[in-house]
Every structure is written in structure tokens, then in C-alpha cells.
Design a protein around this motif. Structure first.
Motif, short mmCIF file in Angstrom:
data_model
loop_
_atom_site.label_atom_id
_atom_site.label_comp_id
_atom_site.label_asym_id
_atom_site.label_seq_id
_atom_site.Cartn_x
_atom_site.Cartn_y
_atom_site.Cartn_z
N ASP A 121 5.66 0.38 5.34
CA ASP A 121 6.13 -0.98 5.10
C ASP A 121 6.62 -1.63 6.38
O ASP A 121 6.60 -2.86 6.51
N VAL A 122 7.06 -0.81 7.35
CA VAL A 122 7.53 -1.34 8.63
C VAL A 122 6.36 -1.51 9.60
O VAL A 122 6.20 -2.55 10.25
N ILE A 123 5.51 -0.48 9.69
CA ILE A 123 4.40 -0.49 10.65
C ILE A 123 3.47 -1.67 10.41
O ILE A 123 3.04 -2.34 11.35
N ASN A 124 3.15 -1.92 9.16
CA ASN A 124 2.18 -2.97 8.87
C ASN A 124 2.74 -4.39 9.02
O ASN A 124 2.03 -5.36 8.78
N ASP A 164 -1.69 -12.11 5.64
CA ASP A 164 -1.04 -11.81 4.36
C ASP A 164 -0.63 -10.34 4.41
O ASP A 164 -1.34 -9.46 3.92
N SER A 165 0.51 -10.08 5.02
CA SER A 165 0.93 -8.69 5.26
C SER A 165 1.19 -7.92 3.97
O SER A 165 0.92 -6.72 3.89
N SER A 166 1.70 -8.59 2.96
CA SER A 166 1.98 -7.92 1.69
C SER A 166 0.69 -7.43 1.04
O SER A 166 0.58 -6.27 0.62
N LEU A 167 -0.33 -8.30 0.99
CA LEU A 167 -1.61 -7.90 0.43
C LEU A 167 -2.25 -6.81 1.28
O LEU A 167 -2.81 -5.85 0.77
N ALA A 168 -2.19 -6.97 2.59
CA ALA A 168 -2.80 -5.99 3.50
C ALA A 168 -2.21 -4.61 3.28
O ALA A 168 -2.94 -3.61 3.26
N ARG A 169 -0.90 -4.51 3.12
CA ARG A 169 -0.27 -3.21 2.92
C ARG A 169 -0.73 -2.57 1.63
O ARG A 169 -0.98 -1.36 1.58
N GLY A 170 -0.86 -3.36 0.58
CA GLY A 170 -1.32 -2.82 -0.70
C GLY A 170 -2.76 -2.35 -0.63
O GLY A 170 -3.11 -1.27 -1.13
N VAL A 171 -3.62 -3.15 0.00
CA VAL A 171 -5.04 -2.78 0.11
C VAL A 171 -5.20 -1.56 1.02
O VAL A 171 -6.04 -0.70 0.77
N ASN A 172 -4.39 -1.48 2.06
CA ASN A 172 -4.45 -0.33 2.95
C ASN A 172 -4.18 0.96 2.18
O ASN A 172 -4.85 1.98 2.38
N TYR A 173 -3.19 0.91 1.31
CA TYR A 173 -2.90 2.08 0.47
C TYR A 173 -4.10 2.43 -0.40
O TYR A 173 -4.50 3.60 -0.48
N ASP A 204 0.93 5.78 -9.51
CA ASP A 204 0.18 5.17 -8.41
C ASP A 204 0.61 3.73 -8.18
O ASP A 204 0.68 3.27 -7.03
N PHE A 205 0.90 3.01 -9.25
CA PHE A 205 1.39 1.64 -9.13
C PHE A 205 2.70 1.61 -8.33
O PHE A 205 2.88 0.77 -7.44
N GLY A 219 3.53 0.22 -4.49
CA GLY A 219 4.61 -0.74 -4.31
C GLY A 219 5.60 -0.31 -3.24
O GLY A 219 6.04 -1.12 -2.41
N ILE A 220 5.93 0.98 -3.23
CA ILE A 220 6.89 1.50 -2.25
C ILE A 220 6.26 1.52 -0.86
O ILE A 220 6.87 1.08 0.12
#
Length: 214
Positions: A159-162, A121-130, A12-13, A17-18
Motif C-alpha cells: 500500500d506504501v510502495i504503489n 488511479d493508485s487505488s485501482l492499480a494496487r487492487g489490479v496488481n494484487y 481474498d476480498f 483490500g489490505i
């Protein structure tokens, strides 16, 4: 509280990340480095890599490591159709099993996602979205359906869409609408909102990558 084995936790980690883009497409993932990072033994890392290779996130899973697969744009329309079908079904199942504790967890994740969107903070947003979608779908307790959804996720360019300007803010509003409908027990509205949520993300990506028509 959901129980996960060490292998599942490592998998899951890496999935997060991916999907979030913090582990780039084409990146090499080495067992020893992941084991050291997560403070675990090689065995669960090795098994997690095998699982992710089977799901399509990675190519190869030997002791030398594995490589994150590249995104194949030619399969996107088919994947979107399958995602809308399966993820709407998981929303249906989640509404039927939703508890007050589940609601609190989902609302906290939705709020964290919205804050990340506001702060750009797109990086954080992508992780939280997952994590938001993963938590939502596990509530349905439909393990095979969720397994197929995770396979589809491996082939989708989250990773592109967000990274699209304003997409995270719009997605946060869609999350909020979805939760309101789920809390009201409105299965039809919630499943329709999920389908629209998936479709709108794809449409924004398509509009971004397509060249203007003459």
C-alpha cells in the motif's frame, strides 16, 4: 476456471483490500459489516477472518471483529529475500503450465493495471496488481508455496510502495516484460525478471523512506 469456496472468496476480498490499502492498517473489521457488504452469511466471514489472522493480516478474529496488523519495517529485508525465492519458483511453475487462456487473462489484467497507472488511479492499480500476481501464481498449482507467499504479503507494505511517484508505470513495464518471457517459455529470464521486479519495488521504497546521508 479456479474454484473458491465462500470462505476463500471473502478472505481474498479482504486480502486485496489490505494489500491495496483500501482497508487501512489498524482498521477494525467487523463480521456483520463484511457479511452485509458481500451479501453472505456470517459463517464464511468468521472463517475467513480466522484464516487471515493465522496468515498474519489480522490480529484477533472474534465475533467482535479483527484489526488489520501494522507494517513492521524491521523485517522487510528478510521478507524480500523470501519473496524473491518463492515467487520466482511460482513463476517457474506457471511457465510450465501456462495455457492460451491463462495468457489472455494475465494480459487483460496487465493492461488494466497499465491503464490505471497511466490514469494515476493508485487505488485501482494496487487492487489490479494484487489480482495479477494472484492469478499468475495460482497457475503454478503449488498451493503450499503460494500459501507461504500470501503470509509474506501480509507483512509487506504494498500500500506504501504503489503510492511512490511513477512506481506503477515502471511496474507495468516489468509486468509486460515478464509476460513476454513467459509466453516465449524462457524460464530463466522470467524468474530473473520477477526477482528484479520485487527487488526494484523494495529499493524504491527504501530510497523514499531513508533520510539522505550526510
Amino acid at each position: 476456471m479456479e474454484y473458491r469456496t465462500k470462505e476463500e472468496q471473502v478472505a481474498d476480498f479482504l486480502r486485496e483490500g489490505i494489500i491495496s490499502g483500501s482497508i487501512a492498517r489498524g482498521a477494525r473489521i467487523k463480521q456483520v459489516e463484511i457479511a452485509q457488504l458481500l451479501k453472505t452469511s456470517i459463517t464464511p466471514v468468521r472463517e475467513a477472518l480466522k484464516l487471515l489472522a493465522a496468515e498474519g493480516y489480522l490480529s484477533g478474529s472474534s465475533f467482535k471483529g479483527a484489526t488489520v496488523v501494522s507494517f513492521d519495517a524491521t523485517t522487510s529485508r528478510e521478507i524480500i529475500n523470501l519473496r524473491m525465492l518463492l515467487e520466482a519458483e511460482l513463476v517457474r511453475g506457471a511457465v510450465e503450465r501456462l495455457t492460451s487462456e491463462d495468457v489472455k487473462e494475465l494480459q487483460a489484467l496487465a493492461a488494466e493495471f497499465e491503464a490505471a497507472a497511466v490514469n494515476q488511479d493508485s487505488s485501482l492499480a494496487r487492487g489490479v496488481n494484487y489480482r495479477f500476481h494472484r492469478r499468475l501464481y495460482t497457475i503454478a498449482d503449488q498451493k503450499q508455496t503460494f500459501h507461504f507467499v500470501q503470509i509474506l504479503w501480509a507483512r509487506y507494505p504494498f500500500d506504501v510502495i504503489n503510492r511512490i511517484d511513477g512506481r506503477a508505470t515502471r511496474a507495468a513495464a516489468e509486468h509486460k516484460e515478464l509476460l513476454q518471457q513467459m509466453c516465449a517459455g524462457d524460464v530463466a529470464a522470467a524468474t530473473l525478471t520477477m526477482r528484479r521486479h520485487i527487488e526494484s519495488g523494495w529499493e524504491e521504497l527504501r530510497d523514499t523512506i531513508e533520510e539522505p546521508r550526510k
